[in-house]
Design a protein around this motif. Sequence first.
Motif, short mmCIF file in Angstrom:
data_model
loop_
_atom_site.label_atom_id
_atom_site.label_comp_id
_atom_site.label_asym_id
_atom_site.label_seq_id
_atom_site.Cartn_x
_atom_site.Cartn_y
_atom_site.Cartn_z
N LEU A 232 0.83 -1.21 0.00
CA LEU A 232 0.00 0.00 0.00
C LEU A 232 0.86 1.26 0.00
N GLY A 233 2.00 1.21 0.65
CA GLY A 233 2.90 2.37 0.71
C GLY A 233 3.62 2.63 -0.59
N SER A 234 3.66 1.64 -1.47
CA SER A 234 4.32 1.83 -2.76
C SER A 234 3.33 2.21 -3.86
N GLY A 235 2.14 2.65 -3.46
CA GLY A 235 1.18 3.18 -4.41
C GLY A 235 0.50 2.14 -5.26
N GLY A 236 0.37 0.92 -4.75
CA GLY A 236 -0.23 -0.13 -5.56
C GLY A 236 -1.23 -0.96 -4.80
N ASP A 237 -1.71 -1.99 -5.49
CA ASP A 237 -2.62 -2.95 -4.88
C ASP A 237 -1.83 -3.89 -3.98
N LEU A 238 -2.57 -4.63 -3.15
CA LEU A 238 -1.93 -5.66 -2.35
C LEU A 238 -1.41 -6.76 -3.28
N LEU A 239 -0.31 -7.35 -2.89
CA LEU A 239 0.22 -8.48 -3.64
C LEU A 239 -0.54 -9.74 -3.24
N PRO A 240 -1.13 -10.46 -4.20
CA PRO A 240 -1.74 -11.75 -3.85
C PRO A 240 -0.70 -12.65 -3.21
N VAL A 241 -1.13 -13.46 -2.25
CA VAL A 241 -0.20 -14.35 -1.57
C VAL A 241 -0.57 -15.79 -1.89
N PHE A 242 0.41 -16.58 -2.30
CA PHE A 242 0.20 -17.97 -2.64
C PHE A 242 0.79 -18.85 -1.55
N PRO A 243 0.15 -19.97 -1.25
CA PRO A 243 0.64 -20.81 -0.15
C PRO A 243 1.95 -21.51 -0.42
N ASP A 244 2.27 -21.73 -1.71
CA ASP A 244 3.50 -22.44 -2.04
C ASP A 244 3.86 -22.15 -3.49
N LEU A 245 5.04 -22.61 -3.90
CA LEU A 245 5.52 -22.34 -5.26
C LEU A 245 4.66 -23.00 -6.34
N PRO A 246 4.28 -24.29 -6.22
CA PRO A 246 3.45 -24.88 -7.27
C PRO A 246 2.16 -24.11 -7.52
N THR A 247 1.52 -23.63 -6.46
CA THR A 247 0.29 -22.86 -6.63
C THR A 247 0.57 -21.55 -7.36
#
Length: 275
Positions: A232-247
């Motif tokens: 939010l402080g970098s002027g953008g949307d939230l980064l989606p978070v993935f549970p692991d690398l394959p996902t």
Amino acid sequence: MIDELVDAEVPGPVAVLHWNPHRPRFRGRVGRRLPLTAPVGNFGDLLGPEIVRRMRVLHGGADAPARPQAARLLSVGSILHFARDGDVVWGSGVNGRIPLDQYEDVRLDVRAVRGPRTAAFLAERGAAVPSVFGDPALLVPRLMPELAPGPAAARDDYVIVPNLHDHAAVARDRRTIDPRSPWRQVVGRIARARAVYASSLHGLVIAEAFGVPAVRIAARLEQDLKYEDYALGSGGDLLPVFPDLPTAFAHPRAGRRDFAPDLEKLMEAFPHDLW
């Protein structure tokens, strides 16, 4: 366990605080190991003093003769729980793993914070917080252009930058960068990648600073607060978070988001007056 140790480097009369505690290390054969200690050396936490030094050089500053410290500056890192009365804050943030009762009521000179989550936290405690947001590590491409890849540089399709506590789980993958490697080496590899998959906050920050798509992987021990604060402080949307690398690999558009940090405002807020 939450660490309560922070190192300080002193360019001139100012202590630039950053997290780099000493941890146990062992040397020798099994059964005859000698206990030693060594600094953790997490790359993101080590960027603060160098960013401060480069900011001073950029504006024609030179290190003052050594004398008793006149100020303490908190820049890169989630280190506000180390703050004392009179400390200056330029880009630091709160740490979601620290219990609220470990934040002392102190008077701070706030010039910029990592993001609105930190701003709200400090404002609730009576601090005057300007609307200047951004992690100072976003300035690395401007301040350290020698780390940017040249047009002929070999590029990895992607690299993995784990949080310090996640490294063991992915260490065998050749694309994994040990976050305890020399920080110039880590930054260079991130900048040369075509994509970055990271549970390290500064893996994400450095990637986006160099225009590399950054994909957030859930960290085992870290809370969401600092990642959301940065995004939010970098002027953008939230980064989606993935549970692991394959996902994450199954979502080819991951890592592309609106991103518009106000770097000029962040640089203008730098506390040159401390020197």
